[in-house]
Write an enzyme that holds these catalytic residues in place. Structure first.
Site, PDB file in Angstrom:
ATOM      1  N   TYR A  60       0.826  -1.221   0.000  1.00  0.00           N
ATOM      2  CA  TYR A  60       0.000   0.000   0.000  1.00  0.00           C
ATOM      3  C   TYR A  60       0.855   1.264   0.000  1.00  0.00           C
ATOM      4  O   TYR A  60       0.455   2.279  -0.588  1.00  0.00           O
ATOM      5  CB  TYR A  60      -1.014  -0.028   1.159  1.00  0.00           C
ATOM      6  CG  TYR A  60      -2.103  -1.037   0.873  1.00  0.00           C
ATOM      7  CD1 TYR A  60      -3.182  -0.712   0.044  1.00  0.00           C
ATOM      8  CD2 TYR A  60      -2.011  -2.346   1.339  1.00  0.00           C
ATOM      9  CE1 TYR A  60      -4.153  -1.660  -0.276  1.00  0.00           C
ATOM     10  CE2 TYR A  60      -2.975  -3.300   1.029  1.00  0.00           C
ATOM     11  CZ  TYR A  60      -4.040  -2.952   0.219  1.00  0.00           C
ATOM     12  OH  TYR A  60      -4.990  -3.889  -0.118  1.00  0.00           O
ATOM     13  N   GLN A  95     -15.684   2.372  -6.533  1.00  0.00           N
ATOM     14  CA  GLN A  95     -14.993   1.223  -5.934  1.00  0.00           C
ATOM     15  C   GLN A  95     -13.510   1.539  -5.836  1.00  0.00           C
ATOM     16  O   GLN A  95     -12.749   0.767  -5.261  1.00  0.00           O
ATOM     17  CB  GLN A  95     -15.167  -0.013  -6.822  1.00  0.00           C
ATOM     18  CG  GLN A  95     -16.607  -0.448  -6.994  1.00  0.00           C
ATOM     19  CD  GLN A  95     -16.713  -1.495  -8.098  1.00  0.00           C
ATOM     20  OE1 GLN A  95     -16.561  -2.676  -7.866  1.00  0.00           O
ATOM     21  NE2 GLN A  95     -16.980  -1.050  -9.310  1.00  0.00           N
ATOM     22  N   HIS A 113     -15.034   1.220  -1.221  1.00  0.00           N
ATOM     23  CA  HIS A 113     -13.914   0.329  -0.875  1.00  0.00           C
ATOM     24  C   HIS A 113     -12.795   1.068  -0.131  1.00  0.00           C
ATOM     25  O   HIS A 113     -11.665   0.582  -0.081  1.00  0.00           O
ATOM     26  CB  HIS A 113     -13.366  -0.352  -2.135  1.00  0.00           C
ATOM     27  CG  HIS A 113     -14.304  -1.391  -2.696  1.00  0.00           C
ATOM     28  ND1 HIS A 113     -14.178  -1.918  -3.956  1.00  0.00           N
ATOM     29  CD2 HIS A 113     -15.386  -2.002  -2.147  1.00  0.00           C
ATOM     30  CE1 HIS A 113     -15.149  -2.811  -4.167  1.00  0.00           C
ATOM     31  NE2 HIS A 113     -15.894  -2.860  -3.089  1.00  0.00           N
ATOM     32  N   CYS A 121      -6.561   3.439  12.617  1.00  0.00           N
ATOM     33  CA  CYS A 121      -5.955   2.784  13.781  1.00  0.00           C
ATOM     34  C   CYS A 121      -6.935   1.736  14.285  1.00  0.00           C
ATOM     35  O   CYS A 121      -8.072   2.061  14.649  1.00  0.00           O
ATOM     36  CB  CYS A 121      -5.658   3.804  14.874  1.00  0.00           C
ATOM     37  SG  CYS A 121      -5.037   3.026  16.387  1.00  0.00           S
ATOM     38  N   CYS A 140      -0.046   5.664  16.194  1.00  0.00           N
ATOM     39  CA  CYS A 140      -1.275   6.367  15.819  1.00  0.00           C
ATOM     40  C   CYS A 140      -1.150   7.812  16.305  1.00  0.00           C
ATOM     41  O   CYS A 140      -0.798   8.042  17.464  1.00  0.00           O
ATOM     42  CB  CYS A 140      -2.471   5.684  16.475  1.00  0.00           C
ATOM     43  SG  CYS A 140      -3.982   6.676  16.431  1.00  0.00           S
ATOM     44  N   SER A 182     -15.618  -4.294 -14.068  1.00  0.00           N
ATOM     45  CA  SER A 182     -15.799  -5.603 -14.712  1.00  0.00           C
ATOM     46  C   SER A 182     -17.084  -6.301 -14.259  1.00  0.00           C
ATOM     47  O   SER A 182     -17.465  -7.322 -14.825  1.00  0.00           O
ATOM     48  CB  SER A 182     -14.599  -6.505 -14.409  1.00  0.00           C
ATOM     49  OG  SER A 182     -14.461  -6.666 -13.005  1.00  0.00           O
TER      50      SER A 182
HETATM   51  P1  OAD Z   1     -11.455  -4.668 -12.775  1.00  0.00           P
HETATM   52  O1  OAD Z   1      -9.984  -4.666 -12.982  1.00  0.00           O
HETATM   53  O2  OAD Z   1     -12.104  -5.917 -12.330  1.00  0.00           O
HETATM   54  O3  OAD Z   1     -12.195  -4.208 -14.112  1.00  0.00           O
HETATM   55  C1  OAD Z   1     -11.811  -3.060 -14.804  1.00  0.00           C
HETATM   56  C2  OAD Z   1     -12.765  -2.867 -15.972  1.00  0.00           C
HETATM   57  O4  OAD Z   1     -12.421  -1.656 -16.616  1.00  0.00           O
HETATM   58  C3  OAD Z   1     -12.724  -3.980 -17.020  1.00  0.00           C
HETATM   59  O5  OAD Z   1     -14.038  -4.366 -17.388  1.00  0.00           O
HETATM   60  C4  OAD Z   1     -11.994  -3.316 -18.212  1.00  0.00           C
HETATM   61  O6  OAD Z   1     -12.469  -3.775 -19.460  1.00  0.00           O
HETATM   62  C5  OAD Z   1     -12.369  -1.857 -18.023  1.00  0.00           C
HETATM   63  N1  OAD Z   1     -11.380  -0.920 -18.554  1.00  0.00           N
HETATM   64  C6  OAD Z   1     -10.037  -1.058 -18.618  1.00  0.00           C
HETATM   65  N2  OAD Z   1      -9.477   0.038 -19.154  1.00  0.00           N
HETATM   66  C7  OAD Z   1     -10.482   0.886 -19.446  1.00  0.00           C
HETATM   67  C8  OAD Z   1     -10.559   2.186 -20.031  1.00  0.00           C
HETATM   68  N3  OAD Z   1      -9.474   2.836 -20.429  1.00  0.00           N
HETATM   69  N4  OAD Z   1     -11.788   2.752 -20.187  1.00  0.00           N
HETATM   70  C9  OAD Z   1     -12.907   2.094 -19.798  1.00  0.00           C
HETATM   71  N5  OAD Z   1     -12.901   0.875 -19.244  1.00  0.00           N
HETATM   72  C10 OAD Z   1     -11.705   0.280 -19.061  1.00  0.00           C
HETATM   73  O7  OAD Z   1     -11.775  -3.452 -11.761  1.00  0.00           O
HETATM   74  P2  OAD Z   1     -13.078  -3.189 -10.892  1.00  0.00           P
HETATM   75  O8  OAD Z   1     -14.300  -3.651 -11.581  1.00  0.00           O
HETATM   76  O9  OAD Z   1     -13.013  -1.786 -10.422  1.00  0.00           O
HETATM   77  O10 OAD Z   1     -11.818  -4.397  -4.771  1.00  0.00           O
HETATM   78  O11 OAD Z   1     -12.787  -4.147  -9.664  1.00  0.00           O
HETATM   79  C11 OAD Z   1     -13.698  -4.184  -8.602  1.00  0.00           C
HETATM   80  C12 OAD Z   1     -12.982  -4.441  -7.319  1.00  0.00           C
HETATM   81  O12 OAD Z   1     -12.153  -5.601  -7.446  1.00  0.00           O
HETATM   82  C13 OAD Z   1     -12.001  -3.379  -6.906  1.00  0.00           C
HETATM   83  O13 OAD Z   1     -12.605  -2.277  -6.257  1.00  0.00           O
HETATM   84  C14 OAD Z   1     -11.090  -4.122  -5.973  1.00  0.00           C
HETATM   85  C15 OAD Z   1     -10.882  -5.345  -6.827  1.00  0.00           C
HETATM   86  O14 OAD Z   1     -10.479  -6.482  -6.192  1.00  0.00           O
HETATM   87  C16 OAD Z   1     -11.195  -4.472  -3.592  1.00  0.00           C
HETATM   88  O15 OAD Z   1      -9.984  -4.349  -3.509  1.00  0.00           O
HETATM   89  C17 OAD Z   1     -12.103  -4.741  -2.449  1.00  0.00           C
END
Ligand code: OAD
Length: 242
Positions: A60, A95, A113, A121, A140, A182
């Site tokens: 992180y 997210q 998220h 802390c 902290c 996604s």
């Molecule tokens: P993902 O990595 O699962 O999906 C990203 C999406 O963005 C995919 O459908 C890609 O096709 C699309 N994409 C990529 N580049 C793009 C662009 N330039 N313009 C438009 N779309 C584009 O990410 P999230 O759906 O955000 O959670 O993932 C959801 C959660 O899974 C995250 O918040 C995180 C992760 O694990 C936690 O960490 C709790």
């Protein structure tokens, strides 16, 4: 009914990693995404943190440093403009743990998220902004105890933030838009179903069809920096012409 036929009173916009991809933040599941390089179980679960806290802090810390080097892109700016200029309410539910929406000017936003630039802390519950590195030794700033700090992000197995507020907004929305996600991580992936059942018009803006694409009324595929500004322009123009 297409967006051009009406002006919306309440818009809820769900964003995911795809909206920040063109700013230089890797997504999770695309080729080269974070979950190809790291094991989710190691860096995004409470168990992983308990097993290897220094390694998780290092992960992180690096993401925080990377975030401070990048900038919002035209998709973030377009959503901030929509909030400023649209005659109805606009709420962004993200997210993403980055702060690019805020840096672009969005004010009405919920980080379901968590936020990378915040630390919590576990001893006293204090949440504070942190741009620098954190370790197991960092005390902290409120209670002074070391060893209790963790990233203020939601890990797998933990409940996302703001869910009651988000659910209420989805039920009242007349337009729901999902951008750059996604559709594989719940509960966010199910928001389209809640919004649609409650009568919202649902639009997906993404690079490709998401896992829940079938629930949307309308789809526009392409890079967010191109399709989001065009969509916002259309909404603003329709509102003016109405
Ligand atoms: P993902 O990595 O699962 O999906 C990203 C999406 O963005 C995919 O459908 C890609 O096709 C699309 N994409 C990529 N580049 C793009 C662009 N330039 N313009 C438009 N779309 C584009 O990410 P999230 O759906 O955000 O959670 O993932 C959801 C959660 O899974 C995250 O918040 C995180 C992760 O694990 C936690 O960490 C709790």
């Amino acid at each position: 009914m297409r967006p051009k036929d009406r002006v919306f009173k309440k818009i809820v916009i769900l964003t995911g990693a795809g909206i920040s991809a063109e700013s230089g933040i890797p997504t999770f599941r695309d080729p080269g995404g974070l979950w190809e390089k790291y094991r989710l179980e190691d860096v995004a679960t409470p168990e992983g943190f308990r097993r290897q806290p220094e390694m998780v802090h290092a992960f992180y810390n690096q993401r925080r440093r990377d975030l401070l080097k990048v900038k919002p892109n035209p998709a973030h700016y377009a959503l901030a403009r929509l909030e400023r200029e649209y005659p109805g309410q606009v709420l962004v539910v993200t997210q993403n743990v980055d702060d690019l929406h805020e840096r672009a000017g969005t004010k009405n936003i919920l980080h379901m998220h968590g936020e990378l630039l915040k630390v919590r802390c576990e001893e006293c519950g204090h949440v504070f902004r942190e741009e620098g590195d954190v370790s197991v030794k960092t005390p902290c700033p409120k209670c002074g105890r070391p060893g209790g700090l963790r990233p203020h992000v939601v890990w797998f197995g933990e409940l996302p933030f703001h869910l009651p507020e988000i659910e209420m907004a989805l039920k009242q929305a007349d337009l729901f838009v999902a951008i750059g996600t996604s559709g594989t991580v719940y509960p966010a992936a199910g928001f389209v179903v809640i919004a649609r059942r409650s009568g919202a018009y649902c639009v997906e803006l993404n690079l490709e069809p998401s896992a829940v694409a079938e629930y949307f009324h309308e789809h526009r595929y392409g890079p967010a920096s191109k399709i989001v500004p065009l969509f916002v322009e259309e909404l603003l123009k329709n509102a003016k012409d109405f």
